[in-house]
Design a protein around this motif. Structure first.
Motif, PDB file in Angstrom:
ATOM      1  N   SER A 199       0.826  -1.206   0.000  1.00 25.73           N
ATOM      2  CA  SER A 199       0.000   0.000   0.000  1.00 25.73           C
ATOM      3  C   SER A 199       0.859   1.254   0.000  1.00 25.73           C
ATOM      4  O   SER A 199       0.580   2.226  -0.715  1.00 25.73           O
ATOM      5  CB  SER A 199      -0.918  -0.008   1.226  1.00 25.73           C
ATOM      6  N   ARG A 244       1.259   4.241  -3.217  1.00 27.13           N
ATOM      7  CA  ARG A 244       0.934   5.663  -3.056  1.00 27.13           C
ATOM      8  C   ARG A 244       1.765   6.536  -3.996  1.00 27.13           C
ATOM      9  O   ARG A 244       1.417   7.694  -4.241  1.00 27.13           O
ATOM     10  CB  ARG A 244       1.158   6.098  -1.609  1.00 27.13           C
ATOM     11  N   ALA A 269      -8.098  -1.294  -0.043  1.00 22.22           N
ATOM     12  CA  ALA A 269      -9.203  -0.354   0.178  1.00 22.22           C
ATOM     13  C   ALA A 269      -9.172   0.186   1.606  1.00 22.22           C
ATOM     14  O   ALA A 269      -9.478   1.363   1.848  1.00 22.22           O
ATOM     15  CB  ALA A 269     -10.534  -1.041  -0.104  1.00 22.22           C
ATOM     16  N   ARG A 270      -8.783  -0.655   2.553  1.00 19.44           N
ATOM     17  CA  ARG A 270      -8.704  -0.205   3.948  1.00 19.44           C
ATOM     18  C   ARG A 270      -7.598   0.841   4.115  1.00 19.44           C
ATOM     19  O   ARG A 270      -7.765   1.822   4.839  1.00 19.44           O
ATOM     20  CB  ARG A 270      -8.441  -1.407   4.857  1.00 19.44           C
ATOM     21  N   HIS A 271      -6.479   0.645   3.419  1.00 22.83           N
ATOM     22  CA  HIS A 271      -5.360   1.584   3.540  1.00 22.83           C
ATOM     23  C   HIS A 271      -5.593   2.863   2.737  1.00 22.83           C
ATOM     24  O   HIS A 271      -5.220   3.957   3.175  1.00 22.83           O
ATOM     25  CB  HIS A 271      -4.065   0.921   3.068  1.00 22.83           C
ATOM     26  N   HIS A 272      -6.195   2.729   1.537  1.00 30.19           N
ATOM     27  CA  HIS A 272      -6.325   3.874   0.636  1.00 30.19           C
ATOM     28  C   HIS A 272      -7.720   4.489   0.628  1.00 30.19           C
ATOM     29  O   HIS A 272      -7.918   5.552   0.045  1.00 30.19           O
ATOM     30  CB  HIS A 272      -5.978   3.454  -0.802  1.00 30.19           C
ATOM     31  N   GLY A 273      -8.675   3.784   1.205  1.00 31.50           N
ATOM     32  CA  GLY A 273     -10.052   4.249   1.132  1.00 31.50           C
ATOM     33  C   GLY A 273     -10.789   3.704  -0.071  1.00 31.50           C
ATOM     34  O   GLY A 273     -12.020   3.733  -0.123  1.00 31.50           O
ATOM     35  N   ILE A 274     -10.038   3.188  -1.059  1.00 30.74           N
ATOM     36  CA  ILE A 274     -10.625   2.619  -2.274  1.00 30.74           C
ATOM     37  C   ILE A 274      -9.560   1.770  -2.961  1.00 30.74           C
ATOM     38  O   ILE A 274      -8.357   2.008  -2.793  1.00 30.74           O
ATOM     39  CB  ILE A 274     -11.126   3.734  -3.232  1.00 30.74           C
ATOM     40  N   CYS A 275     -10.010   0.774  -3.712  1.00 27.94           N
ATOM     41  CA  CYS A 275      -9.102  -0.014  -4.551  1.00 27.94           C
ATOM     42  C   CYS A 275      -9.661   0.037  -5.965  1.00 27.94           C
ATOM     43  O   CYS A 275     -10.650  -0.631  -6.276  1.00 27.94           O
ATOM     44  CB  CYS A 275      -9.005  -1.460  -4.058  1.00 27.94           C
TER      45      CYS A 275
END
Length: 211
Positions: free
Chosen positions: A23, A27, A55-61
């Motif tokens: 993740s 970025r 998705a948990r780390h970025h808010g979306i995948c």
């Protein structure tokens, strides 16, 4: 992206740690915002889990393409070797049928005496299917773990039944099997005028202990 060039290896015995590291790497944006991230995983279960982690780390995948190792390798082969056939001729299931077609015509040769004896004892058509399946599995493992041996067979080395059978199979498909494709792929990339525009800018390989 110059600082991204090369191979970056991260190890851990916890998938959560590896997912966090991936993740962090993702970025850093690719040159084009429309270019998808390529992530190679070993199975669909890993794909689903990793999507949730990203998705948990970025808010979306999003704009991420997941590929399995063999499918990804063939995509890269086709990009650099455009003459390659669309359907890999040496998948194990395909190889089984090719062996069933080719093997009976070779049984009269001295090198195939043990196989001829096995198949003629208590004649049963299922024995050919079972034997071809075992040989297909064996050849499939050779292509992965002993590619140099397979390529040497094609050059005429060894005269035992496995080498002879392999040469017969390879002639039918002009030797377009994984070992030969990897060799040709590496040779093509070494040429200064090779077309590289279709190759991904970045590839992430996640959770594979061996390739």
């Amino acid at each position: 992206m110059d600082n991204e060039a090369g191979l970056h290896l991260f190890t851990s015995n916890r998938l959560e740690t590896l997912a966090a590291k991936l993740s962090e790497r993702l970025r850093r944006p690719l040159p084009s915002p429309l270019q998808p991230e390529i992530i190679v995983v070993r199975n669909q279960g890993m794909e689903r889990w990793l999507k949730l982690e990203l998705a948990r780390h970025h808010g979306i995948c999003a704009n991420t393409r997941f590929r399995f190792p063999e499918a990804f390798a063939y995509e890269m082969f086709r990009t650099v070797l455009p003459a390659m056939a669309d359907d890999p001729p040496f998948e194990r299931e395909v190889m089984l049928w090719k062996i069933m077609k080719t093997l009976p015509g070779l049984l009269s040769r001295r090198e195939f005496g043990s196989l001829e004896q096995y198949l003629s004892r208590r004649a049963d058509p299922r024995k050919l299917v079972q034997l071809a399946s075992r040989i297909a599995h064996l050849f499939d493992q050779y292509l992965i773990f002993r590619p140099e041996m397979v390529l040497a067979w094609e050059e005429g080395r060894d005269e035992h039944w496995q080498a002879i059978l392999w040469r017969s199979l390879a002639r039918e498909t002009n030797g377009r099997h994984p070992a030969a494709l990897r060799r040709d792929f590496a040779a093509a990339l070494a040429q200064p005028n090779v077309e590289r525009s279709g190759l991904p800018e970045r590839v992430s390989i996640f959770g594979l202990s061996a390739l």
